[in-house]
Scaffold this active site. Structure first.
Site, PDB file in Angstrom:
ATOM      1  N   ARG A 121      14.909  -6.429 -32.362  1.00  0.00           N
ATOM      2  CA  ARG A 121      14.940  -7.081 -31.045  1.00  0.00           C
ATOM      3  C   ARG A 121      16.229  -7.864 -30.884  1.00  0.00           C
ATOM      4  NH1 ARG A 121       9.353 -10.119 -29.638  1.00  0.00           N
ATOM      5  NH2 ARG A 121      10.791 -11.071 -28.141  1.00  0.00           N
ATOM      6  N   ARG A 157       2.774 -17.093 -18.446  1.00  0.00           N
ATOM      7  CA  ARG A 157       3.970 -17.853 -18.811  1.00  0.00           C
ATOM      8  C   ARG A 157       4.451 -18.744 -17.674  1.00  0.00           C
ATOM      9  NH1 ARG A 157       5.953 -14.188 -23.100  1.00  0.00           N
ATOM     10  NH2 ARG A 157       7.783 -15.022 -24.131  1.00  0.00           N
ATOM     11  N   ARG A 210      15.478 -19.039 -24.590  1.00  0.00           N
ATOM     12  CA  ARG A 210      14.051 -18.717 -24.512  1.00  0.00           C
ATOM     13  C   ARG A 210      13.212 -19.979 -24.736  1.00  0.00           C
ATOM     14  NH1 ARG A 210      13.710 -14.255 -28.892  1.00  0.00           N
ATOM     15  NH2 ARG A 210      11.507 -14.121 -28.380  1.00  0.00           N
ATOM     16  N   LYS A 235       2.413 -16.130 -32.307  1.00  0.00           N
ATOM     17  CA  LYS A 235       1.324 -15.619 -31.452  1.00  0.00           C
ATOM     18  C   LYS A 235       0.933 -14.191 -31.841  1.00  0.00           C
ATOM     19  CE  LYS A 235       3.579 -16.400 -27.521  1.00  0.00           C
ATOM     20  NZ  LYS A 235       4.821 -17.056 -27.955  1.00  0.00           N
ATOM     21  N   ARG A 245      12.957 -12.829 -38.100  1.00  0.00           N
ATOM     22  CA  ARG A 245      12.318 -11.644 -37.526  1.00  0.00           C
ATOM     23  C   ARG A 245      13.380 -10.681 -36.985  1.00  0.00           C
ATOM     24  NH1 ARG A 245       8.027 -12.637 -32.764  1.00  0.00           N
ATOM     25  NH2 ARG A 245       9.858 -12.771 -31.450  1.00  0.00           N
TER      26      ARG A 245
HETATM   27  P1  AMP Z   1       7.691 -12.044 -26.079  1.00  0.00           P
HETATM   28  O1  AMP Z   1       7.536 -10.763 -26.841  1.00  0.00           O
HETATM   29  O2  AMP Z   1       6.381 -12.610 -25.608  1.00  0.00           O
HETATM   30  O3  AMP Z   1       8.536 -13.054 -26.803  1.00  0.00           O
HETATM   31  O4  AMP Z   1       8.493 -11.671 -24.750  1.00  0.00           O
HETATM   32  C1  AMP Z   1       9.798 -11.149 -24.785  1.00  0.00           C
HETATM   33  C2  AMP Z   1      10.421 -11.242 -23.397  1.00  0.00           C
HETATM   34  O5  AMP Z   1       9.629 -10.472 -22.466  1.00  0.00           O
HETATM   35  C3  AMP Z   1      10.461 -12.642 -22.801  1.00  0.00           C
HETATM   36  O6  AMP Z   1      11.603 -13.376 -23.226  1.00  0.00           O
HETATM   37  C4  AMP Z   1      10.497 -12.328 -21.306  1.00  0.00           C
HETATM   38  O7  AMP Z   1      11.791 -11.893 -20.909  1.00  0.00           O
HETATM   39  C5  AMP Z   1       9.567 -11.123 -21.211  1.00  0.00           C
HETATM   40  N1  AMP Z   1       8.164 -11.522 -20.959  1.00  0.00           N
HETATM   41  C6  AMP Z   1       7.108 -11.332 -21.803  1.00  0.00           C
HETATM   42  N2  AMP Z   1       5.979 -11.805 -21.256  1.00  0.00           N
HETATM   43  C7  AMP Z   1       6.319 -12.316 -20.040  1.00  0.00           C
HETATM   44  C8  AMP Z   1       5.601 -12.970 -19.005  1.00  0.00           C
HETATM   45  N3  AMP Z   1       4.294 -13.217 -19.102  1.00  0.00           N
HETATM   46  N4  AMP Z   1       6.293 -13.365 -17.900  1.00  0.00           N
HETATM   47  C9  AMP Z   1       7.596 -13.119 -17.779  1.00  0.00           C
HETATM   48  N5  AMP Z   1       8.349 -12.525 -18.720  1.00  0.00           N
HETATM   49  C10 AMP Z   1       7.717 -12.125 -19.850  1.00  0.00           C
END
Ligand code: AMP
Length: 190
Positions: free
Chosen positions: A134, A89, A146, A14, A128
């Site tokens: 991360r 989400r 996840r 994404k 990554r």
């Molecule tokens: P991402 O960078 O999108 O993979 O997000 C990393 C982490 O941030 C996720 O595993 C969640 O813990 C948190 N997170 C990101 N976006 C959301 C969202 N829209 N709702 C809830 N948690 C989020």
């Protein structure tokens, strides 16, 4: 106004693909994951709370992420459009987003869902993790969690957008350029 939801499991690409779409269509990129990581880096109260969920691969509460997006929409009221990455989400977040956009009469144009095989997701995330710093990309059990959270809480949003005729599946396997071309073609046809 073009408002796109870029959707898919963790590791679907994404963030990478959002960069191409921003360039092609002049949109503002809103990634809740990036915003949360910035909060953690700045050691804000919100960041410290969010970190506890993120470290385990669990979702941060709807209230927190909806509030963050609301602030960004207000701060960018002159934008040509947005690309939402990692948000919504949950169905509650999707409902809240529709309500926020309704206020300005600028609805979601399409939800683009990147479809990628599970083993490929795991490989991409572990890869990554070697450079991203991360911690949630470096531990296979957190990655598995996840992906499970995605299937349980996030994937149902596909039906939410399908009911509005806005859901498009995109093959997310292949080279970055191939996937970018598929996305671009779909957006142009909207
Ligand atoms: P991402 O960078 O999108 O993979 O997000 C990393 C982490 O941030 C996720 O595993 C969640 O813990 C948190 N997170 C990101 N976006 C959301 C969202 N829209 N709702 C809830 N948690 C989020």
């Amino acid at each position: 106004m073009l408002n796109l939801v870029l959707f898919g499991p963790p590791g679907a690409g994404k963030g990478t693909q959002a960069e191409f779409l921003i360039e092609s269509f002049g949109l503002i990129h809103l990634s809740t994951g990036d915003i949360l990581r910035n909060e953690i880096a700045a050691q804000t109260e919100l960041g410290l709370q969010a970190k506890q969920f993120m470290d385990k691969g669990e979702l941060v509460t709807d209230e927190v992420v909806i509030g963050m997006i609301k602030n960004k929409l207000t701060a960018n009221s002159e934008a040509k459009g947005f690309i939402f990455d990692g948000f919504p989400r949950t169905v509650a977040q999707a409902n809240a987003l529709d309500e926020m956009l309704d206020e300005n009469k600028t609805p979601i144009s399409a939800m683009l869902c990147l479809e990628v095989e599970k083993q490929e997701l795991i490989n991409r995330l572990l890869n990554r993790g070697k450079t991203s710093g991360r911690s949630d990309d470096q531990d296979e059990s957190i990655i598995e969690n996840r992906i499970s959270v995605y299937h349980e809480k996030t994937a149902p949003i596909k039906d939410y957008y399908a009911a509005q005729n806005k859901h498009f599946d995109i093959d997310g396997m292949g080279s970055v350029e191939e996937i970018a071309a598929r996305l671009k073609e779909t957006v142009k046809a909207l």
